[in-house]
Every structure is written in C-alpha cells, then in structure tokens.
Design a protein around this motif. Structure first.
Motif, PDB file in Angstrom:
ATOM      1  N   VAL A  15       0.850  -1.190   0.000  1.00  0.00           N
ATOM      2  CA  VAL A  15       0.000   0.000   0.000  1.00  0.00           C
ATOM      3  C   VAL A  15       0.886   1.240   0.000  1.00  0.00           C
ATOM      4  CG1 VAL A  15      -1.811   1.238   1.227  1.00  0.00           C
ATOM      5  CG2 VAL A  15      -1.722  -1.248   1.338  1.00  0.00           C
ATOM      6  N   PRO A  16       0.741   2.126  -0.998  1.00  0.00           N
ATOM      7  CA  PRO A  16       1.548   3.352  -0.978  1.00  0.00           C
ATOM      8  C   PRO A  16       1.146   4.232   0.196  1.00  0.00           C
ATOM      9  CG  PRO A  16      -0.117   3.456  -2.713  1.00  0.00           C
ATOM     10  CD  PRO A  16      -0.156   2.058  -2.162  1.00  0.00           C
ATOM     11  N   SER A  17       2.121   4.873   0.809  1.00  0.00           N
ATOM     12  CA  SER A  17       1.801   5.712   1.962  1.00  0.00           C
ATOM     13  C   SER A  17       1.144   7.016   1.554  1.00  0.00           C
ATOM     14  CB  SER A  17       3.077   5.991   2.772  1.00  0.00           C
ATOM     15  OG  SER A  17       4.044   6.635   1.954  1.00  0.00           O
ATOM     16  N   SER A  18       1.321   7.413   0.295  1.00  0.00           N
ATOM     17  CA  SER A  18       0.708   8.645  -0.186  1.00  0.00           C
ATOM     18  C   SER A  18       0.736   8.668  -1.702  1.00  0.00           C
ATOM     19  CB  SER A  18       1.463   9.866   0.352  1.00  0.00           C
ATOM     20  OG  SER A  18       2.753   9.945  -0.237  1.00  0.00           O
ATOM     21  N   VAL A  19      -0.098   9.528  -2.286  1.00  0.00           N
ATOM     22  CA  VAL A  19      -0.062   9.734  -3.729  1.00  0.00           C
ATOM     23  C   VAL A  19       1.311  10.270  -4.131  1.00  0.00           C
ATOM     24  CG1 VAL A  19      -1.034  11.107  -5.624  1.00  0.00           C
ATOM     25  CG2 VAL A  19      -2.551  10.046  -3.942  1.00  0.00           C
ATOM     26  N   GLY A  20       1.903  11.088  -3.258  1.00  0.00           N
ATOM     27  CA  GLY A  20       3.240  11.615  -3.537  1.00  0.00           C
ATOM     28  C   GLY A  20       4.270  10.510  -3.706  1.00  0.00           C
ATOM     29  N   ASP A  21       4.195   9.474  -2.876  1.00  0.00           N
ATOM     30  CA  ASP A  21       5.116   8.354  -3.011  1.00  0.00           C
ATOM     31  C   ASP A  21       4.892   7.619  -4.332  1.00  0.00           C
ATOM     32  OD1 ASP A  21       6.319   8.887  -0.630  1.00  0.00           O
ATOM     33  OD2 ASP A  21       5.324   7.279   0.489  1.00  0.00           O
ATOM     34  N   SER A  22       3.622   7.457  -4.720  1.00  0.00           N
ATOM     35  CA  SER A  22       3.318   6.804  -5.994  1.00  0.00           C
ATOM     36  C   SER A  22       3.874   7.613  -7.162  1.00  0.00           C
ATOM     37  CB  SER A  22       1.810   6.626  -6.158  1.00  0.00           C
ATOM     38  OG  SER A  22       1.297   5.740  -5.192  1.00  0.00           O
ATOM     39  N   LEU A  23       3.768   8.925  -7.068  1.00  0.00           N
ATOM     40  CA  LEU A  23       4.286   9.784  -8.140  1.00  0.00           C
ATOM     41  C   LEU A  23       5.812   9.736  -8.194  1.00  0.00           C
ATOM     42  CD1 LEU A  23       1.816  12.737  -7.636  1.00  0.00           C
ATOM     43  CD2 LEU A  23       2.021  11.377  -9.718  1.00  0.00           C
ATOM     44  N   ALA A  35      14.955   5.471 -20.698  1.00  0.00           N
ATOM     45  CA  ALA A  35      16.326   5.039 -20.976  1.00  0.00           C
ATOM     46  C   ALA A  35      16.356   3.755 -21.785  1.00  0.00           C
ATOM     47  CB  ALA A  35      17.085   4.851 -19.664  1.00  0.00           C
ATOM     48  N   ALA A  36      15.299   2.931 -21.660  1.00  0.00           N
ATOM     49  CA  ALA A  36      15.202   1.680 -22.427  1.00  0.00           C
ATOM     50  C   ALA A  36      14.580   1.896 -23.804  1.00  0.00           C
ATOM     51  CB  ALA A  36      14.391   0.658 -21.647  1.00  0.00           C
ATOM     52  N   GLY A  37      14.285   3.157 -24.131  1.00  0.00           N
ATOM     53  CA  GLY A  37      13.738   3.472 -25.441  1.00  0.00           C
ATOM     54  C   GLY A  37      12.234   3.415 -25.540  1.00  0.00           C
ATOM     55  N   ALA A  38      11.545   3.262 -24.408  1.00  0.00           N
ATOM     56  CA  ALA A  38      10.083   3.165 -24.437  1.00  0.00           C
ATOM     57  C   ALA A  38       9.463   4.515 -24.779  1.00  0.00           C
ATOM     58  CB  ALA A  38       9.551   2.668 -23.098  1.00  0.00           C
ATOM     59  N   ARG A  39       8.358   4.454 -25.502  1.00  0.00           N
ATOM     60  CA  ARG A  39       7.562   5.640 -25.802  1.00  0.00           C
ATOM     61  C   ARG A  39       6.277   5.657 -24.990  1.00  0.00           C
ATOM     62  NH1 ARG A  39       8.237  10.265 -27.453  1.00  0.00           N
ATOM     63  NH2 ARG A  39       6.423  10.322 -28.831  1.00  0.00           N
ATOM     64  N   LEU A  40       5.928   4.502 -24.395  1.00  0.00           N
ATOM     65  CA  LEU A  40       4.691   4.398 -23.618  1.00  0.00           C
ATOM     66  C   LEU A  40       4.969   3.600 -22.358  1.00  0.00           C
ATOM     67  CD1 LEU A  40       1.559   4.871 -23.548  1.00  0.00           C
ATOM     68  CD2 LEU A  40       1.340   2.597 -24.571  1.00  0.00           C
ATOM     69  N   LEU A  41       4.443   4.080 -21.234  1.00  0.00           N
ATOM     70  CA  LEU A  41       4.558   3.395 -19.942  1.00  0.00           C
ATOM     71  C   LEU A  41       3.154   3.127 -19.418  1.00  0.00           C
ATOM     72  CD1 LEU A  41       6.110   2.482 -17.357  1.00  0.00           C
ATOM     73  CD2 LEU A  41       6.073   4.878 -16.621  1.00  0.00           C
ATOM     74  N   VAL A  42       2.870   1.871 -19.101  1.00  0.00           N
ATOM     75  CA  VAL A  42       1.553   1.481 -18.578  1.00  0.00           C
ATOM     76  C   VAL A  42       1.724   1.026 -17.133  1.00  0.00           C
ATOM     77  CG1 VAL A  42      -0.490   0.043 -18.911  1.00  0.00           C
ATOM     78  CG2 VAL A  42       0.869   0.753 -20.896  1.00  0.00           C
ATOM     79  N   THR A  43       0.911   1.560 -16.239  1.00  0.00           N
ATOM     80  CA  THR A  43       0.971   1.229 -14.812  1.00  0.00           C
ATOM     81  C   THR A  43      -0.320   0.521 -14.386  1.00  0.00           C
ATOM     82  OG1 THR A  43      -0.047   3.258 -13.965  1.00  0.00           O
ATOM     83  CG2 THR A  43       2.318   3.343 -14.493  1.00  0.00           C
ATOM     84  N   PRO A  44      -0.368  -0.021 -13.162  1.00  0.00           N
ATOM     85  CA  PRO A  44      -1.522  -0.815 -12.739  1.00  0.00           C
ATOM     86  C   PRO A  44      -2.782   0.004 -12.450  1.00  0.00           C
ATOM     87  CG  PRO A  44       0.474  -1.505 -11.592  1.00  0.00           C
ATOM     88  CD  PRO A  44       0.794  -0.209 -12.268  1.00  0.00           C
ATOM     89  N   GLU A  45      -3.847  -0.743 -12.195  1.00  0.00           N
ATOM     90  CA  GLU A  45      -5.130  -0.190 -11.760  1.00  0.00           C
ATOM     91  C   GLU A  45      -4.959   0.512 -10.418  1.00  0.00           C
ATOM     92  OE1 GLU A  45      -9.634  -2.003 -10.901  1.00  0.00           O
ATOM     93  OE2 GLU A  45      -7.942  -3.336 -11.301  1.00  0.00           O
ATOM     94  N   MET A  46      -5.633   1.656 -10.275  1.00  0.00           N
ATOM     95  CA  MET A  46      -5.581   2.438  -9.035  1.00  0.00           C
ATOM     96  C   MET A  46      -4.134   2.708  -8.622  1.00  0.00           C
ATOM     97  SD  MET A  46      -8.761   3.070  -7.984  1.00  0.00           S
ATOM     98  CE  MET A  46      -8.839   3.116  -6.216  1.00  0.00           C
ATOM     99  N   TYR A  47      -3.298   2.986  -9.598  1.00  0.00           N
ATOM    100  CA  TYR A  47      -1.866   3.132  -9.342  1.00  0.00           C
ATOM    101  C   TYR A  47      -1.588   4.241  -8.325  1.00  0.00           C
ATOM    102  CZ  TYR A  47       2.965   4.389  -9.637  1.00  0.00           C
ATOM    103  OH  TYR A  47       4.246   4.694  -9.280  1.00  0.00           O
ATOM    104  N   LEU A  48      -2.230   5.387  -8.470  1.00  0.00           N
ATOM    105  CA  LEU A  48      -1.853   6.544  -7.662  1.00  0.00           C
ATOM    106  C   LEU A  48      -2.115   6.353  -6.180  1.00  0.00           C
ATOM    107  CD1 LEU A  48      -2.967   9.664  -9.735  1.00  0.00           C
ATOM    108  CD2 LEU A  48      -0.682   8.694  -9.489  1.00  0.00           C
ATOM    109  N   THR A  49      -3.167   5.642  -5.826  1.00  0.00           N
ATOM    110  CA  THR A  49      -3.598   5.574  -4.430  1.00  0.00           C
ATOM    111  C   THR A  49      -3.405   4.214  -3.784  1.00  0.00           C
ATOM    112  OG1 THR A  49      -5.827   4.984  -5.137  1.00  0.00           O
ATOM    113  CG2 THR A  49      -5.367   7.333  -4.823  1.00  0.00           C
TER     114      THR A  49
END
Length: 266
Positions: A15-23, A35-49
């Motif tokens: 569990v992230p302690s804050s949205v700031g930590d997730s960011l 750095a790996a050359g990606a143009r798109l980054l996909v993160t999980p569901e409810m990533y921020l909180t």
C-alpha cells in the motif's frame, strides 16, 4: 511503421503511503522506461492511491484534470513518453475506477471509466462507466483503454478490435489465485481479437488482497513478448503494427465474422 516500444511497470508492491510516493515511484519508472527506449509506460489499476482503500476512496478521488493528473503530465513531459495510469476519479457525486492516458507533451489524450466492476468493494465505492471503447492516437498507433476485469469479457476486447484499436492498455489489480488470466486468457484475447494487449498488474500483499503480478505484453499472434514475475518489475517490449497487419491478413477473424448469427447474444 516503427514498433511502439512499451514499458509495463508492475509496482510498487504494498500500500503506498501517499499519492506523492506513488508519483515519485512513477517518475523513477518513467526514467528507466525512457532510458530503455520506451515511448509508452503502462501502470496498474488504481496506481496513484493503491487498491485496498476501503472507505478512503471518496477522499482520495480527484477530477481527471486534478492536481495528480498535472503532476503525471509533468513526469510524462520530462521523460518524453506517454503514461497510462489508474486512479479513482471524482465527477460530481460519482467516483469512477478510471485510467488516463497522458501524452509525451503532457496533454491528456484519453480517460476511461471501468465498465465491469469486480466484487463487493468496487460495487460499493465506484460507479460503472458507460463508454465501452475509449481510444487515442499515439505515435501513429491507435491505443484503447480497459481496466482489469473488463478484459476478461471477450465482448469488450472485440469491440475495441472492431473500432480499430491496435494496442489495448489494461491497468490491472488481479489477485491470487487467478494467475491463469495473464498466463492464458490475456494472450488468447490478443489472438482472437488480433491486437496487442499491454496488461500491467499490481503485485504483492495489500490489505486483504494478494496481487499476482505476471504483467505481460501479448501480441496478435498469441505470443507473449514481455512477462514480469511476482514482484516489482519494469518490463519492456515492442508492439509492432506491421505484425498486427500481417496476422489480420493471414487469419482474418474480423472480416470473416457473421454478426447476423450472433444477434441473440444481446
């Protein structure tokens, strides 16, 4: 057309302690992905909180153009890549389980509200979305958005394929013991509807949940080009539009359908 190099960030665990930590974790993942050359980054569901929020959901929900979105936009622009992230979205009295695509210039390109809610927790705190297909053009590739349980319905993925989606980004919070979904079902969805599926899951224990990891990028030929394990990880692979066209030409599922036979399905 050049392949779209796509990164999946499976994490951070717990569990992230804050949205700031997730960011902060998002900023570090975006730096590695770029750095790996990606143009798109996909993160999980409810990533921020985090997902296991209980009755904290309403207090953490933000508008689609809220402060957290602005900070994600700055991260995307700083690292020069698009970002798909999950978050609880407030719109008036309603709260949605949403995913947003931010472009590499910081522009908000698409916002999707989960249409198929899973379990008592989601049905208690979220309103289901009504738009089955949400898309945006990105680097010449048509990207569609779904969230977790949505991809387990063949109708939703096929609707995207028929609408021209080439890469389906799926922020996810899949729990154990359902590992067969990323291992078997997601590659099957990519094959049967002939598109790329970028499935980014949470990992590790969080409240009463234990997330399975196994994030993957599955291609229209059914092959998995990137696969994470069970812990925090960043994986990178290419979603190739030319492969998609070749597969659709070789096995034209979409053209050979006979929808007049399926009307009774509703």
């Amino acid at each position: 057309m050049a392949p779209l190099r796509t990164a999946l960030y499976q994490g951070p665990s717990g569990v992230p302690s804050s949205v700031g930590d997730s960011l902060a974790a998002l900023d570090a993942a975006a730096r590695r992905a770029s750095a790996a050359g990606a143009r798109l980054l996909v993160t999980p569901e409810m990533y921020l909180t985090g997902y296991a929020l209980g009755d904290a959901v309403p207090g953490l929900a933000e508008a689609a153009d809220g402060p957290a979105a602005a900070r994600v936009a700055r991260i995307a622009a700083e690292h020069g890549l698009g970002i798909v992230y999950g978050y609880p979205e407030r719109d008036g009295r309603d709260v949605f389980n949403s995913a947003q695509l931010i472009g590499p210039d910081g522009e908000r390109l698409a916002n999707y509200r989960k249409t198929h809610l899973f379990g008592d927790f989601e049905r208690t705190w979220f309103t289901p979305g009504d738009d089955a297909v949400v898309q945006a053009e990105f680097d010449g590739v048509r990207i569609g958005l779904l969230i977790c349980y949505d991809v387990e319905f063949p109708e939703t993925v096929r609707a995207h394929a028929l609408a021209g989606t080439e890469l389906l980004a799926v922020p996810t919070a899949l729990m154990r013991p359902y590992e067969f979904v990323p291992q078997t079902l997601v590659p099957a969805r990519a094959y049967e509807s002939q598109l790329h599926v970028a499935y980014a899951n949470r990992c590790g224990p969080e409240g009463d949940f234990d997330f399975a990891g196994q994030s993957c990028l599955a291609g229209p030929d059914g092959a998995v080009r990137a696969r994470a394990g069970a812990t925090e990880e960043l994986v990178v692979a290419d979603a190739d539009p030319e492969l998609l066209r070749a597969v659709r030409e070789e096995t034209p599922y979409l053209e050979d359908r006979r929808p007049e036979l399926y009307r009774s399905l509703g």
